[in-house]
Motif scaffolding. Structure first.
Motif, PDB file in Angstrom:
ATOM      1  N   GLY A  84      23.322  27.777  41.408  1.00  0.00           N
ATOM      2  CA  GLY A  84      21.927  27.465  41.680  1.00  0.00           C
ATOM      3  C   GLY A  84      21.468  26.131  41.156  1.00  0.00           C
ATOM      4  O   GLY A  84      20.264  25.914  40.952  1.00  0.00           O
ATOM      5  N   ILE A  85      22.397  25.181  40.953  1.00  0.00           N
ATOM      6  CA  ILE A  85      22.015  23.875  40.395  1.00  0.00           C
ATOM      7  C   ILE A  85      22.314  22.718  41.350  1.00  0.00           C
ATOM      8  O   ILE A  85      22.161  21.558  40.983  1.00  0.00           O
ATOM      9  N   GLN A  86      22.723  23.043  42.566  1.00  0.00           N
ATOM     10  CA  GLN A  86      23.065  21.977  43.519  1.00  0.00           C
ATOM     11  C   GLN A  86      21.862  21.088  43.811  1.00  0.00           C
ATOM     12  O   GLN A  86      21.996  19.867  43.917  1.00  0.00           O
ATOM     13  N   GLU A  87      20.684  21.694  43.917  1.00  0.00           N
ATOM     14  CA  GLU A  87      19.490  20.941  44.291  1.00  0.00           C
ATOM     15  C   GLU A  87      19.048  19.968  43.205  1.00  0.00           C
ATOM     16  O   GLU A  87      18.425  18.947  43.504  1.00  0.00           O
ATOM     17  N   GLU A  88      19.343  20.279  41.955  1.00  0.00           N
ATOM     18  CA  GLU A  88      18.885  19.411  40.869  1.00  0.00           C
ATOM     19  C   GLU A  88      19.965  18.435  40.411  1.00  0.00           C
ATOM     20  O   GLU A  88      19.773  17.715  39.439  1.00  0.00           O
ATOM     21  N   THR A  89      21.098  18.427  41.092  1.00  0.00           N
ATOM     22  CA  THR A  89      22.231  17.599  40.675  1.00  0.00           C
ATOM     23  C   THR A  89      22.313  16.319  41.491  1.00  0.00           C
ATOM     24  O   THR A  89      22.383  16.362  42.728  1.00  0.00           O
ATOM     25  N   LEU A  90      22.285  15.205  40.796  1.00  0.00           N
ATOM     26  CA  LEU A  90      22.577  13.915  41.416  1.00  0.00           C
ATOM     27  C   LEU A  90      24.100  13.771  41.443  1.00  0.00           C
ATOM     28  O   LEU A  90      24.744  13.679  40.391  1.00  0.00           O
ATOM     29  N   GLU A 145      35.205  22.873  46.756  1.00  0.00           N
ATOM     30  CA  GLU A 145      35.200  23.919  45.730  1.00  0.00           C
ATOM     31  C   GLU A 145      34.171  23.613  44.638  1.00  0.00           C
ATOM     32  O   GLU A 145      33.434  24.498  44.192  1.00  0.00           O
ATOM     33  N   LEU A 146      34.154  22.363  44.207  1.00  0.00           N
ATOM     34  CA  LEU A 146      33.193  21.948  43.187  1.00  0.00           C
ATOM     35  C   LEU A 146      31.767  22.128  43.689  1.00  0.00           C
ATOM     36  O   LEU A 146      30.908  22.681  42.990  1.00  0.00           O
ATOM     37  N   ASP A 147      31.508  21.667  44.894  1.00  0.00           N
ATOM     38  CA  ASP A 147      30.163  21.734  45.458  1.00  0.00           C
ATOM     39  C   ASP A 147      29.721  23.183  45.662  1.00  0.00           C
ATOM     40  O   ASP A 147      28.568  23.544  45.393  1.00  0.00           O
ATOM     41  N   ASP A 148      30.629  24.007  46.133  1.00  0.00           N
ATOM     42  CA  ASP A 148      30.312  25.431  46.302  1.00  0.00           C
ATOM     43  C   ASP A 148      29.962  26.066  44.955  1.00  0.00           C
ATOM     44  O   ASP A 148      29.106  26.958  44.879  1.00  0.00           O
ATOM     45  N   HIS A 149      30.623  25.614  43.904  1.00  0.00           N
ATOM     46  CA  HIS A 149      30.340  26.139  42.573  1.00  0.00           C
ATOM     47  C   HIS A 149      28.929  25.750  42.138  1.00  0.00           C
ATOM     48  O   HIS A 149      28.214  26.570  41.535  1.00  0.00           O
ATOM     49  N   LEU A 150      28.516  24.523  42.426  1.00  0.00           N
ATOM     50  CA  LEU A 150      27.153  24.110  42.103  1.00  0.00           C
ATOM     51  C   LEU A 150      26.143  24.980  42.829  1.00  0.00           C
ATOM     52  O   LEU A 150      25.120  25.394  42.249  1.00  0.00           O
ATOM     53  N   MET A 164      17.886  18.072  34.735  1.00  0.00           N
ATOM     54  CA  MET A 164      18.569  17.115  35.610  1.00  0.00           C
ATOM     55  C   MET A 164      20.046  17.094  35.273  1.00  0.00           C
ATOM     56  O   MET A 164      20.421  17.062  34.102  1.00  0.00           O
ATOM     57  N   LYS A 165      20.876  17.134  36.310  1.00  0.00           N
ATOM     58  CA  LYS A 165      22.313  17.017  36.126  1.00  0.00           C
ATOM     59  C   LYS A 165      22.818  15.804  36.916  1.00  0.00           C
ATOM     60  O   LYS A 165      22.361  15.547  38.033  1.00  0.00           O
ATOM     61  N   ILE A 166      23.741  15.072  36.318  1.00  0.00           N
ATOM     62  CA  ILE A 166      24.391  13.954  36.993  1.00  0.00           C
ATOM     63  C   ILE A 166      25.888  14.207  36.955  1.00  0.00           C
ATOM     64  O   ILE A 166      26.460  14.409  35.873  1.00  0.00           O
ATOM     65  N   ILE A 167      26.525  14.231  38.125  1.00  0.00           N
ATOM     66  CA  ILE A 167      27.985  14.334  38.185  1.00  0.00           C
ATOM     67  C   ILE A 167      28.497  13.070  38.874  1.00  0.00           C
ATOM     68  O   ILE A 167      28.210  12.822  40.049  1.00  0.00           O
ATOM     69  N   GLN A 202      29.066  26.659  31.706  1.00  0.00           N
ATOM     70  CA  GLN A 202      28.632  26.781  30.310  1.00  0.00           C
ATOM     71  C   GLN A 202      27.389  25.935  30.012  1.00  0.00           C
ATOM     72  O   GLN A 202      26.605  26.270  29.117  1.00  0.00           O
ATOM     73  N   HIS A 203      27.217  24.828  30.765  1.00  0.00           N
ATOM     74  CA  HIS A 203      26.128  23.887  30.469  1.00  0.00           C
ATOM     75  C   HIS A 203      25.092  23.817  31.582  1.00  0.00           C
ATOM     76  O   HIS A 203      24.288  22.884  31.616  1.00  0.00           O
ATOM     77  N   LYS A 204      25.063  24.810  32.448  1.00  0.00           N
ATOM     78  CA  LYS A 204      24.204  24.770  33.639  1.00  0.00           C
ATOM     79  C   LYS A 204      22.714  24.758  33.306  1.00  0.00           C
ATOM     80  O   LYS A 204      21.887  24.327  34.133  1.00  0.00           O
ATOM     81  N   ASP A 205      22.338  25.225  32.126  1.00  0.00           N
ATOM     82  CA  ASP A 205      20.930  25.254  31.754  1.00  0.00           C
ATOM     83  C   ASP A 205      20.503  24.017  30.967  1.00  0.00           C
ATOM     84  O   ASP A 205      19.370  23.958  30.469  1.00  0.00           O
TER      85      ASP A 205
END
Length: 474
Positions: free
Chosen positions: A239-245, A230-235, A1-4, A140-143
């Protein structure tokens, strides 16, 4: 789970196309809202920046924490006060921030494994600088399960967008420096002019057209919107856009000449206290939901903690994320899922920087009580019928004293209950130090041989400019 969690400093809700503005200032933020939830009436209980962000990270308003002013040397936040990044780090999240609030108060760096301070030689920060630091950190912290706080300042003064963004919002056949246009005179002759001359006007140039300043603000929002894309495109690329709140919020808005406030964020009027709040979490938050009821920034902390408890991410000790005691905020999940319209029927508002005032706002009315008007002229009470007068132009305090009295009584009871016998931190600030931003102006004036009283009697730009000839206004 990622929270931004993204702070959009000084972003006024009503200046976003997703909130009904007629110009295309926020197309990507609108897209995020269509894939998630937009809160139509979110409010900053405390303004400006320092107190607003303290409320976000504690889930408590200023009357509870004692943090009610901006830039005051009286303010302290004990380490015993539970703090969102600390809570998430303790539970197992990797926590990071790209931010410079640490320059205001040390507590803004609490709880972060990685605090990337964006402070530099200028008081403004370009959104591209935030992305340059944030995007590699995310990769660097995507996993990992992470919490990342990002603070974008583009909509804050001074408005200095790239020139290519301005033409969409300003009639370029006009001359913004035309000496025949006198619309800027009230701003240049305002009592707060010495502060804004140095921090804003001199950086933009001797503009004569107020419409140009408004266009610069719109252009800054549009530029910010592109940085968020730009930030959203990077997510998505990672491949982590779907798991990011993803949570976007404004710490406060901006007044654009309304109520004698010129491109600044003071006054408890709607342009400054009504802020954007948008959340997206694919598969967990229903797409296209618009929440119509009242919510406030302090609601974010319990909402994020509940999100983690619901998700139960691997390696995260959700049992360590119980809501702290004494929160002023309430979880937004019932509103997100359509079971409620908001979290409250009344919001209480406060400021203590340029002015000292409190307000109470419900669906129909707002009452503002001013204790010290600083460089402004304000009546002791202002009552507005927000249904009939959404721009807050007609003060009904004298015409409808029974409504004003009832609201003031409720406001005073609320303040007394929150203080529970403790001294009022706003009154202590006024008694011991006065208004922080008035002191800033006094320091500037004293540096050129003027007193506050002399300037207040005759706030003539020419007089000040002559006094500061050969100096930098400090």
């Amino acid at each position: 789970m990622k929270i931004i969690l993204i702070s959009l400093d000084t972003l006024r809700a009503s200046r976003m196309s997703g909130y009904g503005y007629g110009k295309r200032t926020s197309p990507h933020m609108d897209r995020i809202a269509k894939d998630g939830v937009l809160f139509e009436r979110a409010f900053a209980a405390d303004i400006p920046t320092e107190v607003a962000h303290t409320g976000v990270f504690t889930g408590k308003i200023g009357l509870t924490t004692g943090v009610i002013s901006h830039g005051s040397d009286l303010t302290q936040l004990p380490k015993s006060v539970e703090w969102l990044p600390n809570l998430l780090r303790t539970a197992g999240f990797t926590t990071g921030a790209v931010d410079n609030l640490y320059q205001l108060k040390e507590w803004f760096a609490r709880g972060f494994n990685y605090y990337i301070n964006t402070v530099g030689g200028n008081r403004w920060i370009d959104g591209s600088t935030i992305n340059k630091l944030a995007l590699p950190w995310i990769e660097q912290h995507k996993d990992e399960s992470f919490f990342l706080f990002l603070h974008y300042w583009d909509a804050h003064t001074p408005y200095l967008p790239p020139a290519s963004y301005v033409s969409e919002f300003y009639d370029m056949s006009k001359d913004p420096y035309d000496p025949a246009n006198r619309s800027m005179e009230p701003a240049y002759n305002h009592t707060a002019y010495p502060f804004f001359k140095h921090h804003h006007y001199d950086l933009v140039g001797r503009v004569t057209d107020t419409d140009y300043y408004d266009a610069l603000y719109d252009a800054e929002i549009r530029y910010l919107d592109d940085r968020l894309k730009e930030l959203d495109d990077h997510l998505a690329k990672l491949g982590i856009q779907e798991e990011t709140l993803l949570v976007l919020f404004g710490d406060h808005g901006e007044s654009l000449t309304e109520h004698d406030i010129y491109w600044d964020h003071c006054g408890l009027y709607e342009p400054t206290v009504h802020v954007p709040l948008i959340m997206r979490w694919p598969g967990r938050i229903p797409a296209g939901r618009r929440v119509p009821g009242l919510v406030q920034q302090a609601d974010l902390l319990p909402t994020l903690l509940e999100a983690v408890r619901r998700e139960k991410p691997a390696g995260i000790a959700g049992n360590k994320l119980a809501d702290p005691a004494g929160l002023d905020g309430s979880s937004l999940w019932s509103a997100i899922e359509g079971a409620a319209d908001g979290t409250r029927d009344t919001v209480y508002l406060s400021e203590c920087a340029w002015q000292a005032a409190r307000a109470i706002r419900n669906d129909r009315y707002k009452l503002i009580v001013t204790y010290d008007s600083g460089p402004f002229r304000r009546p002791p009470r202002e009552l507005y019928d927000l249904k009939e007068d959404p721009r807050e132009t007609v003060n009904l305090a004298d015409a409808k004293p029974e409504i004003a009295d009832a609201l003031q009584s409720r406001l005073e009871d609320y303040v007394a209950a929150k203080l529970d016998g403790r001294p009022d931190p706003m009154q202590e600030q006024l008694r011991l130090r006065g208004l922080p931003f008035r002191r800033r102006i006094e320091q500037i004036l004293n540096g050129v041989g003027l007193t506050w009283e002399e300037w207040e009697r005759n706030p003539d730009r020419a007089v000040f400019d002559l006094a500061t000839a050969g100096s930098d206004g400090h």
